[in-house]
Design an enzyme around this catalytic site. Structure first.
Site, PDB file in Angstrom:
ATOM      1  N   LYS A  18      -8.567  34.100 -15.551  1.00 31.25           N
ATOM      2  CA  LYS A  18      -7.514  33.173 -15.982  1.00 31.25           C
ATOM      3  C   LYS A  18      -6.504  32.946 -14.851  1.00 31.25           C
ATOM      4  CE  LYS A  18      -6.107  35.888 -19.338  1.00 31.25           C
ATOM      5  NZ  LYS A  18      -7.017  37.034 -19.116  1.00 31.25           N
ATOM      6  N   ARG A  93      -0.829  35.279 -26.954  1.00 27.86           N
ATOM      7  CA  ARG A  93      -1.840  36.341 -26.946  1.00 27.86           C
ATOM      8  C   ARG A  93      -1.988  36.958 -28.336  1.00 27.86           C
ATOM      9  NH1 ARG A  93      -3.061  39.893 -21.912  1.00 27.86           N
ATOM     10  NH2 ARG A  93      -1.798  38.386 -20.854  1.00 27.86           N
ATOM     11  N   ARG A 131     -10.528  44.864  -8.626  1.00 21.85           N
ATOM     12  CA  ARG A 131      -9.378  44.014  -8.293  1.00 21.85           C
ATOM     13  C   ARG A 131      -8.344  44.799  -7.484  1.00 21.85           C
ATOM     14  NH1 ARG A 131      -6.311  40.706 -12.804  1.00 21.85           N
ATOM     15  NH2 ARG A 131      -6.219  42.739 -13.817  1.00 21.85           N
ATOM     16  N   ARG A 164      -3.798  47.828  -9.678  1.00 24.10           N
ATOM     17  CA  ARG A 164      -2.824  47.807 -10.768  1.00 24.10           C
ATOM     18  C   ARG A 164      -3.057  49.025 -11.652  1.00 24.10           C
ATOM     19  NH1 ARG A 164      -2.911  41.768 -13.348  1.00 24.10           N
ATOM     20  NH2 ARG A 164      -3.089  42.968 -15.268  1.00 24.10           N
ATOM     21  N   ARG A 175      -6.839  47.660 -23.132  1.00 22.48           N
ATOM     22  CA  ARG A 175      -6.581  46.209 -23.028  1.00 22.48           C
ATOM     23  C   ARG A 175      -7.694  45.417 -23.712  1.00 22.48           C
ATOM     24  NH1 ARG A 175      -6.178  45.613 -16.852  1.00 22.48           N
ATOM     25  NH2 ARG A 175      -5.864  43.394 -17.205  1.00 22.48           N
TER      26      ARG A 175
HETATM   27  P1  AP5 Z   1      -8.057  37.393 -12.563  1.00 24.11           P
HETATM   28  O1  AP5 Z   1      -8.008  35.939 -12.239  1.00 24.11           O
HETATM   29  O2  AP5 Z   1      -6.942  38.242 -12.091  1.00 24.11           O
HETATM   30  O3  AP5 Z   1      -8.335  37.565 -14.139  1.00 24.11           O
HETATM   31  P2  AP5 Z   1      -7.361  37.448 -15.380  1.00 24.11           P
HETATM   32  O4  AP5 Z   1      -8.148  36.849 -16.480  1.00 24.11           O
HETATM   33  O5  AP5 Z   1      -6.082  36.755 -14.988  1.00 24.11           O
HETATM   34  O6  AP5 Z   1      -7.126  38.975 -15.664  1.00 24.11           O
HETATM   35  P3  AP5 Z   1      -5.825  39.817 -15.965  1.00 24.11           P
HETATM   36  O7  AP5 Z   1      -6.308  41.231 -16.013  1.00 24.11           O
HETATM   37  O8  AP5 Z   1      -4.699  39.552 -14.996  1.00 24.11           O
HETATM   38  O9  AP5 Z   1      -5.421  39.308 -17.340  1.00 24.11           O
HETATM   39  P4  AP5 Z   1      -4.685  40.061 -18.391  1.00 24.11           P
HETATM   40  O10 AP5 Z   1      -4.549  39.000 -19.406  1.00 24.11           O
HETATM   41  O11 AP5 Z   1      -5.271  41.329 -18.847  1.00 24.11           O
HETATM   42  O12 AP5 Z   1      -3.368  40.549 -17.628  1.00 24.11           O
HETATM   43  P5  AP5 Z   1      -1.905  39.903 -17.496  1.00 24.11           P
HETATM   44  O13 AP5 Z   1      -1.476  40.083 -16.105  1.00 24.11           O
HETATM   45  O14 AP5 Z   1      -1.825  38.573 -18.150  1.00 24.11           O
HETATM   46  O15 AP5 Z   1      -9.451  37.961 -11.992  1.00 24.11           O
HETATM   47  C1  AP5 Z   1      -9.787  39.332 -12.138  1.00 24.11           C
HETATM   48  C2  AP5 Z   1     -10.604  39.783 -10.898  1.00 24.11           C
HETATM   49  O16 AP5 Z   1     -11.838  39.054 -10.867  1.00 24.11           O
HETATM   50  C3  AP5 Z   1      -9.908  39.477  -9.555  1.00 24.11           C
HETATM   51  O17 AP5 Z   1     -10.205  40.514  -8.680  1.00 24.11           O
HETATM   52  C4  AP5 Z   1     -10.545  38.162  -9.099  1.00 24.11           C
HETATM   53  O18 AP5 Z   1     -10.559  38.044  -7.687  1.00 24.11           O
HETATM   54  C5  AP5 Z   1     -11.965  38.262  -9.689  1.00 24.11           C
HETATM   55  N1  AP5 Z   1     -12.507  36.970 -10.105  1.00 24.11           N
HETATM   56  C6  AP5 Z   1     -11.835  35.958 -10.727  1.00 24.11           C
HETATM   57  N2  AP5 Z   1     -12.690  34.936 -10.987  1.00 24.11           N
HETATM   58  C7  AP5 Z   1     -13.921  35.329 -10.548  1.00 24.11           C
HETATM   59  C8  AP5 Z   1     -15.210  34.698 -10.549  1.00 24.11           C
HETATM   60  N3  AP5 Z   1     -15.408  33.468 -11.068  1.00 24.11           N
HETATM   61  N4  AP5 Z   1     -16.256  35.381 -10.024  1.00 24.11           N
HETATM   62  C9  AP5 Z   1     -16.067  36.631  -9.508  1.00 24.11           C
HETATM   63  N5  AP5 Z   1     -14.862  37.275  -9.472  1.00 24.11           N
HETATM   64  C10 AP5 Z   1     -13.801  36.635  -9.990  1.00 24.11           C
HETATM   65  O19 AP5 Z   1      -1.085  40.893 -18.464  1.00 24.11           O
HETATM   66  C11 AP5 Z   1      -0.891  42.255 -18.115  1.00 24.11           C
HETATM   67  C12 AP5 Z   1      -0.221  42.974 -19.263  1.00 24.11           C
HETATM   68  O20 AP5 Z   1       1.051  42.384 -19.544  1.00 24.11           O
HETATM   69  C13 AP5 Z   1      -0.958  42.915 -20.601  1.00 24.11           C
HETATM   70  O21 AP5 Z   1      -1.959  43.912 -20.708  1.00 24.11           O
HETATM   71  C14 AP5 Z   1       0.198  43.163 -21.585  1.00 24.11           C
HETATM   72  O22 AP5 Z   1       0.553  44.506 -21.591  1.00 24.11           O
HETATM   73  C15 AP5 Z   1       1.339  42.396 -20.934  1.00 24.11           C
HETATM   74  N6  AP5 Z   1       1.393  41.014 -21.415  1.00 24.11           N
HETATM   75  C16 AP5 Z   1       1.176  39.880 -20.696  1.00 24.11           C
HETATM   76  N7  AP5 Z   1       1.299  38.795 -21.469  1.00 24.11           N
HETATM   77  C17 AP5 Z   1       1.595  39.247 -22.709  1.00 24.11           C
HETATM   78  C18 AP5 Z   1       1.787  38.607 -23.957  1.00 24.11           C
HETATM   79  N8  AP5 Z   1       1.721  37.271 -24.076  1.00 24.11           N
HETATM   80  N9  AP5 Z   1       2.041  39.384 -25.043  1.00 24.11           N
HETATM   81  C19 AP5 Z   1       2.141  40.721 -24.950  1.00 24.11           C
HETATM   82  N10 AP5 Z   1       1.943  41.397 -23.801  1.00 24.11           N
HETATM   83  C20 AP5 Z   1       1.662  40.663 -22.679  1.00 24.11           C
END
Ligand code: AP5
Length: 220
Positions: A18, A93, A131, A164, A175
């Site tokens: 994402k 979410r 990552r 991370r 998660r």
């Molecule tokens: P990446 O693009 O970073 O994936 P992502 O889907 O953004 O994954 P995240 O882990 O960041 O999402 P998340 O929703 O768990 O965490 P967030 O930061 O929002 O890609 C991942 C890896 O794959 C990278 O190494 C990339 O290079 C690689 N990659 C990407 N595309 C690829 C492809 N096509 N092919 C191969 N490799 C690829 O949230 C973190 C925490 O914050 C949550 O756990 C929660 O505690 C809190 N939080 C955030 N938002 C909320 C909310 N709305 N409500 C409550 N808590 C929240």
């Protein structure tokens, strides 16, 4: 391409790509990318009251309480740079957050597009465990798929990349469980709407990005 008043929501499990796609699409569309994960990590680094609540929850892979997220997003969407559209990465979410968003901006409006990025679970685990992250600018890399040019250093600012805390095995399991229990129901919530598009994220980054662009072109 300028795309006034476009509002995009990215759904998908942790590691689906994402953030990677949202960053590219935001540049392409010239709209702000609003990543709640990045905002919360900034709050943790700045030791704000929000960061103090969010820090221990995020580290263990739990979700931050809905009222805090709704307040954060309400404030962010009221900023002038969101007037022409925005891209939400990580919000909503939960169903409560989706209902909160509905009050700020009705998702039924034609300006909304919801992308649900699907990736098999084994691949999510591979992506999250590999990552690496820049604590200065929040750029993300992958040790195999997207390594930095210089070993372990951010291409943009030379900061030492780290893993991370919530990408470690126990937090990842939590998660994914949170995603299954609290975020998956959002797919049913949105999927009957014409704005909903499921995208296969288990392909190269450029291929996925090409499909997102194509969907947006077809909707114009
Ligand atoms: P990446 O693009 O970073 O994936 P992502 O889907 O953004 O994954 P995240 O882990 O960041 O999402 P998340 O929703 O768990 O965490 P967030 O930061 O929002 O890609 C991942 C890896 O794959 C990278 O190494 C990339 O290079 C690689 N990659 C990407 N595309 C690829 C492809 N096509 N092919 C191969 N490799 C690829 O949230 C973190 C925490 O914050 C949550 O756990 C929660 O505690 C809190 N939080 C955030 N938002 C909320 C909310 N709305 N409500 C409550 N808590 C929240």
């Amino acid at each position: 391409m300028g795309a006034p008043h476009i509002r995009i929501i990215f759904l998908g499990p942790p590691g689906a790509g994402k953030g990677t796609q949202a960053a590219r699409l935001a540049t392409y569309l010239k709209v702000p990318r609003i990543s709640t994960g990045d905002m919360l990590r900034d709050a943790i680094a700045a030791r704000t009251p929000l960061g103090q609540v969010a820090g221990p929850l995020i580290e263990k892979g739990g979700l931050v309480p809905d009222p805090l997220l709704i307040e954060l997003i309400t404030e962010r969407l009221s900023q002038p740079d969101c007037a022409g559209g925005y891209l939400l990465d990580g919000f909503p979410r939960t169903l409560t957050q989706a209902e909160g968003l509905e009050k700020m901006a009705p998702v039924a409006s034609s300006e909304f597009v919801v992308f649900d990025v699907e990736v098999p679970r084994e691949e999510l685990l591979r992506r999250l465990s590999g990552r690496r992250w820049c604590p200065t600018c929040q750029a993300t890399y992958h040790i195999y798929n997207n390594p930095p040019k210089n070993d372990s250093l951010c291409d943009r600012d030379g900061t030492l990349l780290i893993q991370r805390e919530d990408d470690k095995e126990i937090a990842v399991a939590r998660r994914l469980a949170e995603y299954d229990e609290r975020t998956l129901p959002l797919i049913d919530y949105y999927k009957q709407r014409s704005c909903f598009h499921r995208v296969n994220g288990y392909r190269p980054v450029d291929t996925v990005f090409g499909e997102l662009r194509q969907i947006l072109e077809e909707r114009r």
